[in-house]
Motif scaffolding. Structure first.
Motif, PDB file in Angstrom:
ATOM      1  N   ASN A  53      -4.420   1.226  -0.561  1.00 26.03           N
ATOM      2  CA  ASN A  53      -4.441   2.600  -1.023  1.00 26.03           C
ATOM      3  C   ASN A  53      -3.444   3.116  -2.244  1.00 26.03           C
ATOM      4  O   ASN A  53      -3.663   4.179  -2.867  1.00 26.03           O
ATOM      5  CB  ASN A  53      -4.279   3.717   0.208  1.00 26.03           C
ATOM      6  N   THR A  54      -2.471   2.200  -2.136  1.00 28.63           N
ATOM      7  CA  THR A  54      -1.421   2.273  -3.260  1.00 28.63           C
ATOM      8  C   THR A  54      -1.030   1.263  -4.106  1.00 28.63           C
ATOM      9  O   THR A  54      -0.099   0.543  -3.689  1.00 28.63           O
ATOM     10  CB  THR A  54      -0.069   2.969  -2.606  1.00 28.63           C
ATOM     11  N   SER A  56      -0.054  -1.511  -6.836  1.00 31.09           N
ATOM     12  CA  SER A  56       1.090  -1.234  -7.736  1.00 31.09           C
ATOM     13  C   SER A  56       1.710  -2.736  -8.328  1.00 31.09           C
ATOM     14  O   SER A  56       0.830  -3.765  -7.995  1.00 31.09           O
ATOM     15  CB  SER A  56       2.269  -0.848  -6.688  1.00 31.09           C
TER      16      SER A  56
END
Length: 179
Positions: A53-54, A56
């Motif tokens: 969901n994140t 990076s």
């Protein structure tokens, strides 16, 4: 626009996972690069992390299943390594020469790409504006690669061509796509 299809081959000393193929296409239009990988076969045998969901910037993505490509400027030893995880994580490194001076490329603060699990296949699509690192008039050479880790922990190395005695994605003579 310059567009080419590709098919990756496993390094010969490795056994490839059952019924696995990696193919796709790459296109350049000015400073825009579009690349699409399609990994097809028995995906339940491959270690693929669920999408984050994140997503990076992360280091050492190549230790797991990871789609990669390398961009070099024609007649220059400098090149860039792009790592794209099916989980959405990414990184870009700038190298001054063959495996030398590796640093994160700060011209990219984020790489957004789309990953679609299609049952017997996984598609990864990236549209990249590389104008911050390469000018529109510079010819580029591209190496397209993938690292695949199976559920047993075995790693296979896939590339357009393997030019060394060992799997080595950094060899410039393996950057065989000209755009």
């Amino acid at each position: 626009m310059n567009e080419q299809t590709f098919s990756l081959q496993p390094f010969s000393s490795n056994e490839s996972p059952p019924n696995l193929t990696i193919a796709g296409n790459i296109a350049r239009n000015g400073n825009k690069l579009a690349i699409c990988y399609m990994l097809e076969g028995d995906l339940k045998e491959i270690t693929i992390f669920h999408p984050s969901n994140t997503p990076s910037r992360k280091h050492e993505l190549w230790k797991e299943t990871c789609f990669e490509f390398f961009l070099g400027i024609n007649n220059s030893v400098q090149y860039w390594e792009f790592n794209l995880s099916p989980a959405g994580h990414w990184n870009v490194y700038r190298l001054d020469g063959y495996r030398q001076g590796m640093q994160e490329e700060t011209a990219f603060e984020k790489l957004q790409f789309d990953v679609q699990n299609q049952g017997e296949g996984l598609a990864l699509v990236l549209d990249l504006d590389f104008g911050k690192i390469i000018s529109v008039e510079q010819a580029i050479e591209v190496g397209i690669t993938t690292v695949v880790k199976d559920r047993g922990g075995e790693v296979t190395y896939w590339a357009l061509t393997h030019r060394g005695a060992e799997a080595d994605f950094h060899l410039r003579d393996s950057f065989i796509i000209k755009l």
